[in-house]
Write a protein that holds these residues in place. Structure first.
Motif, PDB file in Angstrom:
ATOM      1  N   CYS A  50       0.833  -1.213   0.000  1.00 18.53           N
ATOM      2  CA  CYS A  50       0.000   0.000   0.000  1.00 18.53           C
ATOM      3  C   CYS A  50       0.865   1.259   0.000  1.00 18.53           C
ATOM      4  N   ASP A  51       2.024   1.212   0.664  1.00 20.54           N
ATOM      5  CA  ASP A  51       2.947   2.346   0.604  1.00 20.54           C
ATOM      6  C   ASP A  51       3.462   2.536  -0.823  1.00 20.54           C
ATOM      7  N   ARG A  53       1.887   1.617  -3.469  1.00 23.69           N
ATOM      8  CA  ARG A  53       0.715   2.109  -4.193  1.00 23.69           C
ATOM      9  C   ARG A  53       0.563   3.622  -4.009  1.00 23.69           C
ATOM     10  N   ASP A  54       0.694   4.083  -2.767  1.00 24.73           N
ATOM     11  CA  ASP A  54       0.478   5.493  -2.463  1.00 24.73           C
ATOM     12  C   ASP A  54       1.524   6.400  -3.109  1.00 24.73           C
ATOM     13  N   TYR A  55       2.712   5.868  -3.359  1.00 29.98           N
ATOM     14  CA  TYR A  55       3.778   6.660  -3.987  1.00 29.98           C
ATOM     15  C   TYR A  55       4.011   6.275  -5.453  1.00 29.98           C
ATOM     16  N   TYR A  84      -6.498  -4.260  -2.601  1.00 31.89           N
ATOM     17  CA  TYR A  84      -5.795  -3.045  -2.181  1.00 31.89           C
ATOM     18  C   TYR A  84      -5.541  -2.065  -3.326  1.00 31.89           C
TER      19      TYR A  84
END
Length: 156
Positions: A50-51, A53-55, A84
């Motif tokens: 998810c990190d 994904r977020d970046y 996710y």
């Protein structure tokens, strides 16, 4: 074959979560952030994915591709991606051949039991296919930001 900073990253071809084969050498011309993780749907691996994904947008703007690798089957990768909303492919390293090539298939201990598994690790490969940075025994918290900072400062 041992991997070494400043040398060509070992080439490989694996089946991806989208059903296609991904070959590292086909990605020349882009930076590759190749991360190895133990297992889909587990707390640490979910946080890390998810990190990334977020970046993802930040990495993309710097001409960098994110690729995750684990021994989980494609169907499990698909569920992980769907649950996710991951915008990058996950590769299926069934026989841990690539994990061994990158020296991340290790003897691990958990609750007194020993077993073989992936040591969470990240590798940055530049546009020419050279291994330029590695992190081994990765701690999830803050790692993706550190990888992003490295790419920003060294490969843009």
């Amino acid at each position: 074959m041992t991997i070494e900073l400043g040398k060509q990253a070992p080439d490989f071809e694996l089946l991806a979560s989208n059903g296609e084969k991904v070959k590292l050498s086909d990605l020349k011309g882009k930076n590759v952030v190749l991360y190895f993780y133990p297992k889909d749907m587990t707390p640490g691996c979910t946080t890390q994915a998810c990190d990334f994904r977020d970046y993802h947008g930040d990495f993309s703007q710097m001409d960098s591709v994110i690729i995750g690798v684990s021994p989980d089957p494609v169907a499990k990768h698909e569920k992980f991606i769907e649950k996710y909303n991951l915008p990058f492919v996950l590769l299926f390293d069934e026989d841990h051949q690539v994990s061994e090539l990158y020296e991340v298939w290790k003897l691990k201990k958990n609750f007194g039991k020993e077993y073989m598994g992936i040591e969470r690790s990240t590798f940055v490969i530049d546009k020419e296919g050279k291994l330029v940075k590695e992190w081994r025994k990765v701690k999830v918290k803050g790692h993706v930001e550190e990888a992003l900072q490295y790419v920003k400062e060294n490969l843009v």
